[in-house]
Design a protein around this motif. Structure first.
Motif, PDB file in Angstrom:
ATOM      1  N   PHE A   4       0.915  -1.196   0.025  1.00 29.35           N
ATOM      2  CA  PHE A   4      -0.177  -0.154   0.220  1.00 29.35           C
ATOM      3  C   PHE A   4       0.937   1.238   0.000  1.00 29.35           C
ATOM      4  CE2 PHE A   4      -2.660  -3.252   2.239  1.00 29.35           C
ATOM      5  CZ  PHE A   4      -3.504  -3.367   1.384  1.00 29.35           C
ATOM      6  N   PRO A   5       0.284   2.526  -0.474  1.00 37.56           N
ATOM      7  CA  PRO A   5       1.400   3.495  -0.310  1.00 37.56           C
ATOM      8  C   PRO A   5       1.895   3.812   0.986  1.00 37.56           C
ATOM      9  CG  PRO A   5      -0.894   3.786  -1.707  1.00 37.56           C
ATOM     10  CD  PRO A   5      -1.045   2.473  -1.149  1.00 37.56           C
ATOM     11  N   GLY A   6       2.906   4.232   1.044  1.00 37.00           N
ATOM     12  CA  GLY A   6       3.753   4.518   2.286  1.00 37.00           C
ATOM     13  C   GLY A   6       4.988   3.983   2.370  1.00 37.00           C
ATOM     14  N   PRO A   7       5.568   3.897   3.500  1.00 36.95           N
ATOM     15  CA  PRO A   7       7.038   3.521   3.661  1.00 36.95           C
ATOM     16  C   PRO A   7       7.174   2.080   3.047  1.00 36.95           C
ATOM     17  CG  PRO A   7       6.116   4.448   5.738  1.00 36.95           C
ATOM     18  CD  PRO A   7       4.947   4.264   4.807  1.00 36.95           C
ATOM     19  N   LEU A   8       6.345   1.235   3.439  1.00 40.31           N
ATOM     20  CA  LEU A   8       6.732  -0.195   2.760  1.00 40.31           C
ATOM     21  C   LEU A   8       6.825  -0.103   1.141  1.00 40.31           C
ATOM     22  CD1 LEU A   8       6.983  -3.086   2.980  1.00 40.31           C
ATOM     23  CD2 LEU A   8       4.375  -3.372   2.791  1.00 40.31           C
ATOM     24  N   ARG A   9       5.694   0.521   0.530  1.00 39.00           N
ATOM     25  CA  ARG A   9       5.771   0.627  -0.974  1.00 39.00           C
ATOM     26  C   ARG A   9       7.245   1.348  -1.473  1.00 39.00           C
ATOM     27  NH1 ARG A   9       1.086   2.678  -4.579  1.00 39.00           N
ATOM     28  NH2 ARG A   9       0.083   0.826  -3.914  1.00 39.00           N
ATOM     29  N   ASP A  10       7.630   2.611  -0.715  1.00 42.35           N
ATOM     30  CA  ASP A  10       8.588   3.198  -0.940  1.00 42.35           C
ATOM     31  C   ASP A  10       9.769   2.418  -0.919  1.00 42.35           C
ATOM     32  OD1 ASP A  10       7.077   5.545  -1.422  1.00 42.35           O
ATOM     33  OD2 ASP A  10       7.615   6.176   0.644  1.00 42.35           O
ATOM     34  N   LYS A  11       9.915   1.490  -0.101  1.00 39.40           N
ATOM     35  CA  LYS A  11      11.208   0.606   0.165  1.00 39.40           C
ATOM     36  C   LYS A  11      11.251  -0.345  -0.857  1.00 39.40           C
ATOM     37  CE  LYS A  11      12.822  -3.040   3.187  1.00 39.40           C
ATOM     38  NZ  LYS A  11      12.144  -4.028   4.560  1.00 39.40           N
ATOM     39  N   LEU A  12       9.806  -0.807  -1.327  1.00 42.47           N
ATOM     40  CA  LEU A  12       9.879  -2.022  -2.054  1.00 42.47           C
ATOM     41  C   LEU A  12      10.134  -1.520  -3.577  1.00 42.47           C
ATOM     42  CD1 LEU A  12       6.614  -3.823  -0.984  1.00 42.47           C
ATOM     43  CD2 LEU A  12       9.073  -4.640  -0.686  1.00 42.47           C
ATOM     44  N   VAL A  13       9.655  -0.255  -4.162  1.00 42.32           N
ATOM     45  CA  VAL A  13       9.782   0.454  -5.306  1.00 42.32           C
ATOM     46  C   VAL A  13      11.371   0.736  -5.381  1.00 42.32           C
ATOM     47  CG1 VAL A  13       9.535   2.519  -6.547  1.00 42.32           C
ATOM     48  CG2 VAL A  13       7.562   1.441  -5.514  1.00 42.32           C
ATOM     49  N   ALA A  14      11.947   1.186  -4.309  1.00 44.87           N
ATOM     50  CA  ALA A  14      13.515   1.137  -4.346  1.00 44.87           C
ATOM     51  C   ALA A  14      14.104   0.035  -4.799  1.00 44.87           C
ATOM     52  CB  ALA A  14      13.918   2.005  -3.117  1.00 44.87           C
ATOM     53  N   ALA A  15      13.595  -0.908  -4.079  1.00 39.57           N
ATOM     54  CA  ALA A  15      14.491  -2.249  -4.516  1.00 39.57           C
ATOM     55  C   ALA A  15      14.158  -2.629  -5.674  1.00 39.57           C
ATOM     56  CB  ALA A  15      13.853  -3.390  -3.439  1.00 39.57           C
ATOM     57  N   GLU A  20      12.973 -11.839  -3.824  1.00 41.60           N
ATOM     58  CA  GLU A  20      12.165 -10.688  -3.432  1.00 41.60           C
ATOM     59  C   GLU A  20      13.178  -9.789  -2.283  1.00 41.60           C
ATOM     60  OE1 GLU A  20       8.302 -10.408  -2.346  1.00 41.60           O
ATOM     61  OE2 GLU A  20       7.654 -12.300  -3.118  1.00 41.60           O
ATOM     62  N   GLY A  21      14.161 -10.178  -2.028  1.00 42.70           N
ATOM     63  CA  GLY A  21      15.214  -9.219  -1.143  1.00 42.70           C
ATOM     64  C   GLY A  21      15.359 -10.043  -0.055  1.00 42.70           C
ATOM     65  N   ASP A  22      14.950 -11.082   0.549  1.00 43.86           N
ATOM     66  CA  ASP A  22      15.039 -11.695   1.668  1.00 43.86           C
ATOM     67  C   ASP A  22      16.041 -12.711   1.673  1.00 43.86           C
ATOM     68  OD1 ASP A  22      13.023 -11.091   3.663  1.00 43.86           O
ATOM     69  OD2 ASP A  22      11.938 -11.463   1.979  1.00 43.86           O
ATOM     70  N   THR A  23      16.584 -13.123   2.967  1.00 47.16           N
ATOM     71  CA  THR A  23      17.862 -14.081   2.911  1.00 47.16           C
ATOM     72  C   THR A  23      17.445 -15.468   3.230  1.00 47.16           C
ATOM     73  OG1 THR A  23      18.257 -13.506   5.189  1.00 47.16           O
ATOM     74  CG2 THR A  23      19.499 -12.360   3.281  1.00 47.16           C
ATOM     75  N   THR A  24      15.965 -15.393   3.976  1.00 46.64           N
ATOM     76  CA  THR A  24      15.576 -16.946   4.283  1.00 46.64           C
ATOM     77  C   THR A  24      14.025 -17.078   3.837  1.00 46.64           C
ATOM     78  OG1 THR A  24      14.926 -16.129   6.502  1.00 46.64           O
ATOM     79  CG2 THR A  24      16.978 -17.175   6.269  1.00 46.64           C
ATOM     80  N   VAL A  25      13.650 -18.117   3.654  1.00 41.48           N
ATOM     81  CA  VAL A  25      12.194 -18.206   3.542  1.00 41.48           C
ATOM     82  C   VAL A  25      11.209 -17.939   4.990  1.00 41.48           C
ATOM     83  CG1 VAL A  25      10.477 -20.025   3.182  1.00 41.48           C
ATOM     84  CG2 VAL A  25      12.559 -20.051   1.723  1.00 41.48           C
ATOM     85  N   ALA A  26      11.947 -18.363   6.165  1.00 39.90           N
ATOM     86  CA  ALA A  26      11.310 -17.880   7.143  1.00 39.90           C
ATOM     87  C   ALA A  26      11.059 -16.473   7.355  1.00 39.90           C
ATOM     88  CB  ALA A  26      12.036 -18.530   8.452  1.00 39.90           C
ATOM     89  N   GLY A  27      12.002 -15.636   7.002  1.00 40.39           N
ATOM     90  CA  GLY A  27      12.009 -14.253   7.004  1.00 40.39           C
ATOM     91  C   GLY A  27      11.171 -13.771   5.992  1.00 40.39           C
ATOM     92  N   TRP A  28      11.119 -14.323   4.823  1.00 41.30           N
ATOM     93  CA  TRP A  28      10.072 -13.872   3.800  1.00 41.30           C
ATOM     94  C   TRP A  28       8.597 -14.150   4.171  1.00 41.30           C
ATOM     95  CZ3 TRP A  28       6.187 -16.706   1.373  1.00 41.30           C
ATOM     96  CH2 TRP A  28       5.418 -16.077   0.133  1.00 41.30           C
ATOM     97  N   ARG A  29       8.367 -15.221   4.799  1.00 42.59           N
ATOM     98  CA  ARG A  29       7.121 -15.508   5.127  1.00 42.59           C
ATOM     99  C   ARG A  29       6.695 -14.639   6.474  1.00 42.59           C
ATOM    100  NH1 ARG A  29       4.050 -21.569   5.706  1.00 42.59           N
ATOM    101  NH2 ARG A  29       2.471 -20.732   6.812  1.00 42.59           N
ATOM    102  N   ARG A  30       7.467 -14.378   7.363  1.00 48.67           N
ATOM    103  CA  ARG A  30       7.084 -13.473   8.262  1.00 48.67           C
ATOM    104  C   ARG A  30       6.614 -12.158   7.881  1.00 48.67           C
ATOM    105  NH1 ARG A  30      11.228 -15.831  11.132  1.00 48.67           N
ATOM    106  NH2 ARG A  30      12.696 -14.456  10.343  1.00 48.67           N
TER     107      ARG A  30
END
Length: 150
Positions: A21-32, A96-106
């Motif tokens: 959603f628009p906001g800090p998370l989207r900004d972080k994902l778009v930058a990535a 997606e930019g994560d280092t583990t499946v567990a981190g991705w899932r969380r």
């Protein structure tokens, strides 16, 4: 990016690609996405079903929107698969930019269980489990978007 930037008005003719959603998370994902560290995304199959939208297909292009709904890049789908949440693998998590499946899932469960997502789905008690179908999409940036009109 592999091609010259395209004008913003040309990019807006493409369907939108909205990460979070628009906001800090989207900004972080778009930058990535823009720096190349994010080359995949995951959605819930139920999102497509609810909106009666077709699943993405290899070759589909869309315009990445930032938090201000401005077009910033054009991406092209390179792979799509639907798997149960329990079958998301390390290769996808890393894309997606994560280092583990567990981190991705969380991180994804926190988003999918958020008030915003539950509201968007029309289900205040929505939860995912190992059997929840997830749409895994790989993409590449094919063009930036220039602010100037054509």
């Amino acid at each position: 990016m592999t091609a010259a930037p395209i004008p913003a008005d040309a990019a807006t003719a493409l369907p939108p690609a909205e990460f979070g959603f628009p906001g800090p998370l989207r900004d972080k994902l778009v930058a990535a996405v823009l720096d190349g560290s994010k080359t995949a995304t995951a959605s819930l199959l139920t999102e497509y079903e609810r909106e009666r939208e077709p699943l993405p297909r290899v070759g589909d292009r869309s315009v990445v929107l930032d938090s201000a709904e401005r077009p910033v890049a054009v991406i092209e789908v390179t792979a799509v698969r639907v798997v149960p949440l329990s079958e998301v693998d390390l290769a996808h998590a890393v894309a997606e930019g994560d280092t583990t499946v567990a981190g991705w899932r969380r991180a994804h469960e926190a988003f999918w269980h958020s008030e915003g997502m539950r509201t968007a789905l029309g289900d205040p008690g929505f939860t995912v489990d190992d059997t929840t179908p997830v749409v895994l999409e790989r993409f590449r940036v094919v063009a930036g978007v220039s602010a100037t009109a054509s």
